[in-house]
Design a protein around this motif. Structure first.
Motif, PDB file in Angstrom:
ATOM      1  N   TRP A 159       0.833  -1.206   0.000  1.00 31.77           N
ATOM      2  CA  TRP A 159       0.000   0.000   0.000  1.00 31.77           C
ATOM      3  C   TRP A 159       0.873   1.264   0.000  1.00 31.77           C
ATOM      4  N   GLY A 160       1.962   1.227   0.764  1.00 34.52           N
ATOM      5  CA  GLY A 160       2.866   2.377   0.771  1.00 34.52           C
ATOM      6  C   GLY A 160       3.536   2.577  -0.570  1.00 34.52           C
ATOM      7  N   GLY A 161       3.930   1.476  -1.210  1.00 32.70           N
ATOM      8  CA  GLY A 161       4.546   1.572  -2.535  1.00 32.70           C
ATOM      9  C   GLY A 161       3.585   2.127  -3.566  1.00 32.70           C
ATOM     10  N   ASN A 185       7.874  -7.036  -2.581  1.00 35.25           N
ATOM     11  CA  ASN A 185       6.872  -7.827  -1.882  1.00 35.25           C
ATOM     12  C   ASN A 185       6.079  -8.748  -2.812  1.00 35.25           C
ATOM     13  N   SER A 186       6.511  -8.857  -4.067  1.00 36.52           N
ATOM     14  CA  SER A 186       5.762  -9.665  -5.022  1.00 36.52           C
ATOM     15  C   SER A 186       5.739 -11.139  -4.643  1.00 36.52           C
ATOM     16  N   LEU A 225       8.271   7.657  -8.032  1.00 37.08           N
ATOM     17  CA  LEU A 225       7.488   6.592  -8.663  1.00 37.08           C
ATOM     18  C   LEU A 225       8.279   5.293  -8.715  1.00 37.08           C
ATOM     19  N   LEU A 226       9.530   5.382  -9.132  1.00 36.04           N
ATOM     20  CA  LEU A 226      10.362   4.178  -9.235  1.00 36.04           C
ATOM     21  C   LEU A 226      10.609   3.563  -7.859  1.00 36.04           C
ATOM     22  N   ALA A 227      10.730   4.416  -6.834  1.00 38.91           N
ATOM     23  CA  ALA A 227      10.906   3.893  -5.472  1.00 38.91           C
ATOM     24  C   ALA A 227       9.663   3.133  -5.024  1.00 38.91           C
ATOM     25  N   GLY A 228       8.493   3.690  -5.331  1.00 37.27           N
ATOM     26  CA  GLY A 228       7.251   2.997  -4.980  1.00 37.27           C
ATOM     27  C   GLY A 228       7.121   1.670  -5.701  1.00 37.27           C
ATOM     28  N   ALA A 229       7.440   1.657  -6.977  1.00 45.07           N
ATOM     29  CA  ALA A 229       7.376   0.410  -7.745  1.00 45.07           C
ATOM     30  C   ALA A 229       8.363  -0.619  -7.188  1.00 45.07           C
ATOM     31  N   TYR A 230       9.511  -0.155  -6.725  1.00 37.56           N
ATOM     32  CA  TYR A 230      10.508  -1.063  -6.166  1.00 37.56           C
ATOM     33  C   TYR A 230       9.984  -1.728  -4.891  1.00 37.56           C
ATOM     34  N   VAL A 263       1.045  -6.460  -8.721  1.00 33.98           N
ATOM     35  CA  VAL A 263       2.459  -6.103  -8.843  1.00 33.98           C
ATOM     36  C   VAL A 263       2.770  -5.594 -10.245  1.00 33.98           C
ATOM     37  N   ALA A 264       2.309  -6.339 -11.252  1.00 39.26           N
ATOM     38  CA  ALA A 264       2.592  -5.960 -12.640  1.00 39.26           C
ATOM     39  C   ALA A 264       2.058  -4.578 -12.969  1.00 39.26           C
ATOM     40  N   SER A 265       0.878  -4.226 -12.440  1.00 43.70           N
ATOM     41  CA  SER A 265       0.290  -2.923 -12.756  1.00 43.70           C
ATOM     42  C   SER A 265       1.101  -1.777 -12.175  1.00 43.70           C
ATOM     43  N   VAL A 266       1.682  -1.975 -11.002  1.00 43.84           N
ATOM     44  CA  VAL A 266       2.503  -0.920 -10.392  1.00 43.84           C
ATOM     45  C   VAL A 266       3.831  -0.791 -11.131  1.00 43.84           C
TER      46      VAL A 266
END
Length: 315
Positions: A139-141, A309-310, A299-304, A264-267
């Motif tokens: 959720w934070g990502g 957690n995937s 954005l990249l940090a959030g996706a990371y 995960v893929a969508s983020v």
């Protein structure tokens, strides 16, 4: 009561790196559609015609190629027809049409932000429909990624909001969420290449009602347009739009759903607007402001965080 067919998940855990590679390649390929399409439209082709040509020609290429090389991949069970139709109507035709409607009535930054709300919708679906608890880091990502996207899109620059444009933007987000969720379910029983092929054909039939092939301005194909320091003909840009930004993009994106959950893929797919912004800066001379650079990093940090957690999500 809502019921949902189970999705085969084991490959996701074993090949998480492969899934991440696929989705990042898809984002890279999808990101080229903005610069290619915008340059083609500068010759006088409407957005609807570009979208229709993109989907229809991609459908023809895929259907002919797969039928010749791997016809078995086109086999579909009758039970899979509903999800296949939904994938083609929502994930192919719906996303393209509704985004163009939103972009035509709203500032482009807001239209992009609305379409890429889809990771939030997917996370809510997973939490409240599938009843799977998501880790706080996810959720934070997602929150970080959405904040970064708002900076990349520079949404504060557009203050004029149109009601129909907002509805179209949210509709594009719903269709984008459908692309990931329906694709995730479909690849459990349909080969990704076959899924993309039939989805593209269905999408092409649907979008032909908006921009029929006989209305396409064929006479503009030889016109040369600006594309960075080059001046290629429109037909070359459309060819790249079909082969790279559509065929390769959809095949990679759908293949990733065999290895990563849709949430995960969508983020991870949110890196697309970052690449698009940089490409527009390099090829079209569009200004790249410092908030966009900061937003890209956020954005990249959030996706990371979500990608880390995937493995938890796939259990």
């Amino acid at each position: 009561m809502t019921t949902e067919l189970p999705v085969v998940a084991p490959p996701r855990v074993a090949h998480r790196g492969r899934g991440t590679t696929y989705v990042l390649l898809a984002a890279l390929f999808f990101s080229t559609s903005g610069t290619l399409g915008k340059s083609a439209m500068s010759a006088g082709i409407t957005p609807q015609q570009v979208a229709a040509a993109r989907i229809a020609l991609a459908g023809v290429v895929l259907l002919a190629g797969v039928a010749l090389v791997a016809p078995r991949k086109l086999r579909v069970r009758r039970a899979d027809l509903p999800v296949l139709a939904g994938y083609g109507l929502l994930g192919v035709a719906g996303v393209q049409l509704l985004y163009f409607v939103a972009a035509g009535r709203l500032p482009v930054g807001i239209a992009i932000l609305l379409e890429f709300v889809s990771p939030v919708l997917i996370a809510l679906w997973v939490r409240f429909v599938r009843r799977h608890r998501l880790p706080r880091a996810v959720w934070g990502g997602i929150a970080l990624a959405m904040a970064g996207l708002a900076l990349v899109a520079q949404v504060w620059e557009g203050v004029t909001l149109d009601g129909l444009g907002l509805l179209a933007g949210f509709g594009a987000a719903l269709c984008s969420a459908g692309y990931f969720l329906l694709g995730e379910r479909a690849v459990a029983g349909i080969d990704p290449l076959g899924l993309v092929t039939w989805g593209m054909v269905i999408g092409a039939l649907a979008i032909s009602f908006v921009a029929p092939p006989w209305t396409w301005p064929v006479g503009l194909l030889d016109a040369e347009v600006g594309f960075g320091v080059w001046h290629p003909p429109v037909w070359l840009l459309l060819t790249l739009l079909v082969l790279v930004a559509t065929v390769l993009a959809y095949v990679c994106g759908t293949s990733s759903l065999r290895h990563l959950p849709a949430s995960v893929a969508s983020v991870l797919g949110l890196v697309e607007p970052v690449i698009t912004t940089v490409a527009a800066w390099l090829l079209l001379g569009e200004q790249l402001a410092w908030p966009q650079l900061l937003g890209s990093a956020i954005l990249l940090a959030g996706a990371y965080f979500v990608q880390r957690n995937s493995e938890v999500l796939a259990r």
